[in-house]
Design a protein around this motif. Sequence first.
Motif, PDB file in Angstrom:
ATOM      1  N   SER A   1      -0.626  68.506 -33.478  1.00  0.00           N
ATOM      2  CA  SER A   1      -0.452  69.724 -32.327  1.00  0.00           C
ATOM      3  C   SER A   1      -1.008  69.863 -31.742  1.00  0.00           C
ATOM      4  CB  SER A   1      -1.591  70.589 -33.815  1.00  0.00           C
ATOM      5  OG  SER A   1      -1.327  70.649 -35.239  1.00  0.00           O
ATOM      6  N   ALA A   2      -0.611  70.871 -30.697  1.00  0.00           N
ATOM      7  CA  ALA A   2      -0.584  71.450 -29.015  1.00  0.00           C
ATOM      8  C   ALA A   2      -1.914  71.871 -29.369  1.00  0.00           C
ATOM      9  CB  ALA A   2      -0.045  71.043 -28.576  1.00  0.00           C
ATOM     10  N   SER A   3      -3.026  72.080 -28.636  1.00  0.00           N
ATOM     11  CA  SER A   3      -4.090  73.412 -28.278  1.00  0.00           C
ATOM     12  C   SER A   3      -3.268  74.130 -27.244  1.00  0.00           C
ATOM     13  CB  SER A   3      -5.394  72.736 -27.835  1.00  0.00           C
ATOM     14  OG  SER A   3      -5.227  72.125 -26.126  1.00  0.00           O
ATOM     15  N   ALA A   4      -2.371  73.959 -26.920  1.00  0.00           N
ATOM     16  CA  ALA A   4      -2.225  75.041 -25.395  1.00  0.00           C
ATOM     17  C   ALA A   4      -1.588  76.078 -26.273  1.00  0.00           C
ATOM     18  CB  ALA A   4      -1.997  74.279 -24.521  1.00  0.00           C
ATOM     19  N   GLN A   5      -1.313  77.611 -25.364  1.00  0.00           N
ATOM     20  CA  GLN A   5      -0.187  78.395 -25.798  1.00  0.00           C
ATOM     21  C   GLN A   5       1.065  78.600 -25.404  1.00  0.00           C
ATOM     22  OE1 GLN A   5      -0.815  81.095 -28.010  1.00  0.00           O
ATOM     23  NE2 GLN A   5      -2.633  80.941 -28.335  1.00  0.00           N
ATOM     24  N   PRO A   6       2.293  78.556 -25.518  1.00  0.00           N
ATOM     25  CA  PRO A   6       3.693  78.295 -25.122  1.00  0.00           C
ATOM     26  C   PRO A   6       2.747  79.065 -23.934  1.00  0.00           C
ATOM     27  CG  PRO A   6       3.185  78.552 -27.050  1.00  0.00           C
ATOM     28  CD  PRO A   6       2.318  78.757 -27.301  1.00  0.00           C
ATOM     29  N   MET A   7       3.604  78.968 -22.925  1.00  0.00           N
ATOM     30  CA  MET A   7       4.244  79.070 -21.847  1.00  0.00           C
ATOM     31  C   MET A   7       5.357  80.280 -21.136  1.00  0.00           C
ATOM     32  SD  MET A   7       3.375  75.844 -19.514  1.00  0.00           S
ATOM     33  CE  MET A   7       2.833  76.735 -17.604  1.00  0.00           C
ATOM     34  N   ALA A   8       5.206  81.099 -20.718  1.00  0.00           N
ATOM     35  CA  ALA A   8       6.618  82.053 -19.800  1.00  0.00           C
ATOM     36  C   ALA A   8       8.033  81.129 -19.918  1.00  0.00           C
ATOM     37  CB  ALA A   8       6.396  83.287 -19.269  1.00  0.00           C
ATOM     38  N   ARG A   9       9.586  81.515 -20.044  1.00  0.00           N
ATOM     39  CA  ARG A   9      10.167  80.353 -19.369  1.00  0.00           C
ATOM     40  C   ARG A   9       9.979  80.323 -18.126  1.00  0.00           C
ATOM     41  NH1 ARG A   9      15.573  78.769 -20.900  1.00  0.00           N
ATOM     42  NH2 ARG A   9      16.684  78.380 -19.176  1.00  0.00           N
ATOM     43  N   SER A  10      10.415  79.216 -17.674  1.00  0.00           N
ATOM     44  CA  SER A  10       9.871  78.709 -15.592  1.00  0.00           C
ATOM     45  C   SER A  10      11.061  77.385 -15.514  1.00  0.00           C
ATOM     46  CB  SER A  10       9.115  78.619 -14.896  1.00  0.00           C
ATOM     47  OG  SER A  10       9.513  79.045 -13.506  1.00  0.00           O
ATOM     48  N   THR A  11      11.834  77.476 -15.198  1.00  0.00           N
ATOM     49  CA  THR A  11      13.463  76.011 -15.157  1.00  0.00           C
ATOM     50  C   THR A  11      12.230  75.062 -14.072  1.00  0.00           C
ATOM     51  OG1 THR A  11      13.959  76.644 -13.024  1.00  0.00           O
ATOM     52  CG2 THR A  11      15.252  77.487 -15.341  1.00  0.00           C
ATOM     53  N   PRO A  12      12.044  74.012 -14.382  1.00  0.00           N
ATOM     54  CA  PRO A  12      11.312  72.377 -14.272  1.00  0.00           C
ATOM     55  C   PRO A  12      11.733  72.427 -12.928  1.00  0.00           C
ATOM     56  CG  PRO A  12      12.893  72.034 -16.012  1.00  0.00           C
ATOM     57  CD  PRO A  12      13.167  73.539 -15.782  1.00  0.00           C
TER      58      PRO A  12
ATOM     59  N   GLY B   1      16.850  65.179 -14.817  1.00  0.00           N
ATOM     60  CA  GLY B   1      17.747  65.740 -15.040  1.00  0.00           C
ATOM     61  C   GLY B   1      16.883  66.887 -16.277  1.00  0.00           C
ATOM     62  N   TRP B   2      17.076  68.234 -16.905  1.00  0.00           N
ATOM     63  CA  TRP B   2      16.754  68.849 -17.702  1.00  0.00           C
ATOM     64  C   TRP B   2      17.367  69.226 -18.512  1.00  0.00           C
ATOM     65  CZ3 TRP B   2      17.070  74.633 -17.647  1.00  0.00           C
ATOM     66  CH2 TRP B   2      16.430  75.208 -18.688  1.00  0.00           C
ATOM     67  N   TYR B   3      18.038  69.570 -19.482  1.00  0.00           N
ATOM     68  CA  TYR B   3      19.409  69.616 -20.183  1.00  0.00           C
ATOM     69  C   TYR B   3      18.710  70.923 -20.725  1.00  0.00           C
ATOM     70  CZ  TYR B   3      22.319  71.210 -24.073  1.00  0.00           C
ATOM     71  OH  TYR B   3      23.433  71.786 -24.494  1.00  0.00           O
ATOM     72  N   ASP B   4      19.604  72.102 -19.692  1.00  0.00           N
ATOM     73  CA  ASP B   4      19.699  73.570 -19.809  1.00  0.00           C
ATOM     74  C   ASP B   4      19.604  74.276 -20.901  1.00  0.00           C
ATOM     75  OD1 ASP B   4      21.887  73.818 -19.647  1.00  0.00           O
ATOM     76  OD2 ASP B   4      22.069  74.779 -17.751  1.00  0.00           O
ATOM     77  N   GLY B   5      20.372  74.023 -22.047  1.00  0.00           N
ATOM     78  CA  GLY B   5      20.874  73.962 -23.919  1.00  0.00           C
ATOM     79  C   GLY B   5      19.125  73.948 -24.432  1.00  0.00           C
ATOM     80  N   SER B   6      18.172  73.174 -23.871  1.00  0.00           N
ATOM     81  CA  SER B   6      16.979  73.851 -24.545  1.00  0.00           C
ATOM     82  C   SER B   6      15.956  74.632 -23.670  1.00  0.00           C
ATOM     83  CB  SER B   6      16.352  71.925 -24.426  1.00  0.00           C
ATOM     84  OG  SER B   6      15.920  71.505 -23.060  1.00  0.00           O
ATOM     85  N   PRO B   7      14.916  74.590 -24.464  1.00  0.00           N
ATOM     86  CA  PRO B   7      13.731  75.567 -23.758  1.00  0.00           C
ATOM     87  C   PRO B   7      13.358  74.748 -22.168  1.00  0.00           C
ATOM     88  CG  PRO B   7      13.168  74.962 -25.762  1.00  0.00           C
ATOM     89  CD  PRO B   7      14.353  74.094 -25.795  1.00  0.00           C
ATOM     90  N   THR B   8      12.840  75.627 -21.682  1.00  0.00           N
ATOM     91  CA  THR B   8      11.755  75.148 -20.464  1.00  0.00           C
ATOM     92  C   THR B   8      10.771  74.524 -20.891  1.00  0.00           C
ATOM     93  OG1 THR B   8      10.767  77.494 -19.814  1.00  0.00           O
ATOM     94  CG2 THR B   8      12.741  77.011 -18.760  1.00  0.00           C
ATOM     95  N   PRO B   9      10.168  73.614 -20.345  1.00  0.00           N
ATOM     96  CA  PRO B   9       8.987  73.031 -20.591  1.00  0.00           C
ATOM     97  C   PRO B   9       8.299  73.839 -20.072  1.00  0.00           C
ATOM     98  CG  PRO B   9      10.100  71.288 -18.224  1.00  0.00           C
ATOM     99  CD  PRO B   9      10.978  72.638 -18.831  1.00  0.00           C
ATOM    100  N   GLY B  10       7.369  73.839 -21.881  1.00  0.00           N
ATOM    101  CA  GLY B  10       5.992  74.913 -21.909  1.00  0.00           C
ATOM    102  C   GLY B  10       5.993  75.646 -22.625  1.00  0.00           C
ATOM    103  N   GLN B  11       7.869  76.017 -22.841  1.00  0.00           N
ATOM    104  CA  GLN B  11       8.156  77.809 -23.869  1.00  0.00           C
ATOM    105  C   GLN B  11       8.394  76.800 -25.227  1.00  0.00           C
ATOM    106  OE1 GLN B  11      12.270  78.161 -22.255  1.00  0.00           O
ATOM    107  NE2 GLN B  11      11.802  80.464 -22.559  1.00  0.00           N
ATOM    108  N   LEU B  12       8.100  77.516 -26.052  1.00  0.00           N
ATOM    109  CA  LEU B  12       7.221  76.918 -27.637  1.00  0.00           C
ATOM    110  C   LEU B  12       9.291  75.662 -28.049  1.00  0.00           C
ATOM    111  CD1 LEU B  12       6.369  77.203 -30.342  1.00  0.00           C
ATOM    112  CD2 LEU B  12       8.466  79.385 -31.002  1.00  0.00           C
ATOM    113  N   GLY B  13       9.050  75.242 -28.180  1.00  0.00           N
ATOM    114  CA  GLY B  13      10.230  74.447 -28.913  1.00  0.00           C
ATOM    115  C   GLY B  13      10.446  72.820 -27.991  1.00  0.00           C
TER     116      GLY B  13
END
Length: 235
Positions: free
Chosen positions: A76-87, A124-136
Amino acid sequence: MSRPAGVTAVRQEAAGRRARRGSAVCALAAGLALLCGCASTAPAQTPSDGGSVAPSTSAAGHVPSPSTSAPAASASASAQPMARSTPARLRIPSIGVDTPVESLGLAADGEVKVPPIEKHAPAGWYDGSPTPGQLGPSVILGHVTVGAYGDGVFLHLDELRKGETVSVVRADRSVATFVVDRVQTVAKSHFPTSAVYGNVDHPELRLITCGGTRISGGGGYPDNVIVYASLVSGS
């Protein structure tokens, strides 16, 4: 405590994002066979939850969609999800990683693009996945070797240990900090699709490269190294 800005919108977008990710997961799995110098002249094995797949079999018939996969178990993570922003940058102090991150989409043939085979190739970040910090689960790929150029950015990924930190600097200048839950080395023919792409109830990160003993004669690597990490802070 009030909910951080962007959390409600992030949750509302989750279902649609999972559906979009499901339509592209087979292409991503196919691209993993080309990652980290893993390609060979022989047909690639297709990652699968159910076991070995005949080389002539289409990937589309054997890789479950994340939208229908069982939720993946994780800490379990303690942090709340972040808004979308690309890495923009990935830092892993314990193994000396400090690299730019480029976005990876799909190529004209429907397979996922991978970081370039060149000196100092970034992750490389796969842009079909959530941005880091988003839910998922957000997915970042990197090479373990880059052909004649030598070592890749994820050469020491398999040396990460539970409890070590990974940070992602994002385009909005915020930093998503993750703690490693576990590190897995698995045969490509048994790629754990559900664990990697399965729905989770908090922000997670997946780091993926090749692993195992390099096959002689340009045969690449037989395994994948997968790091599972959970968000612990976003600032």
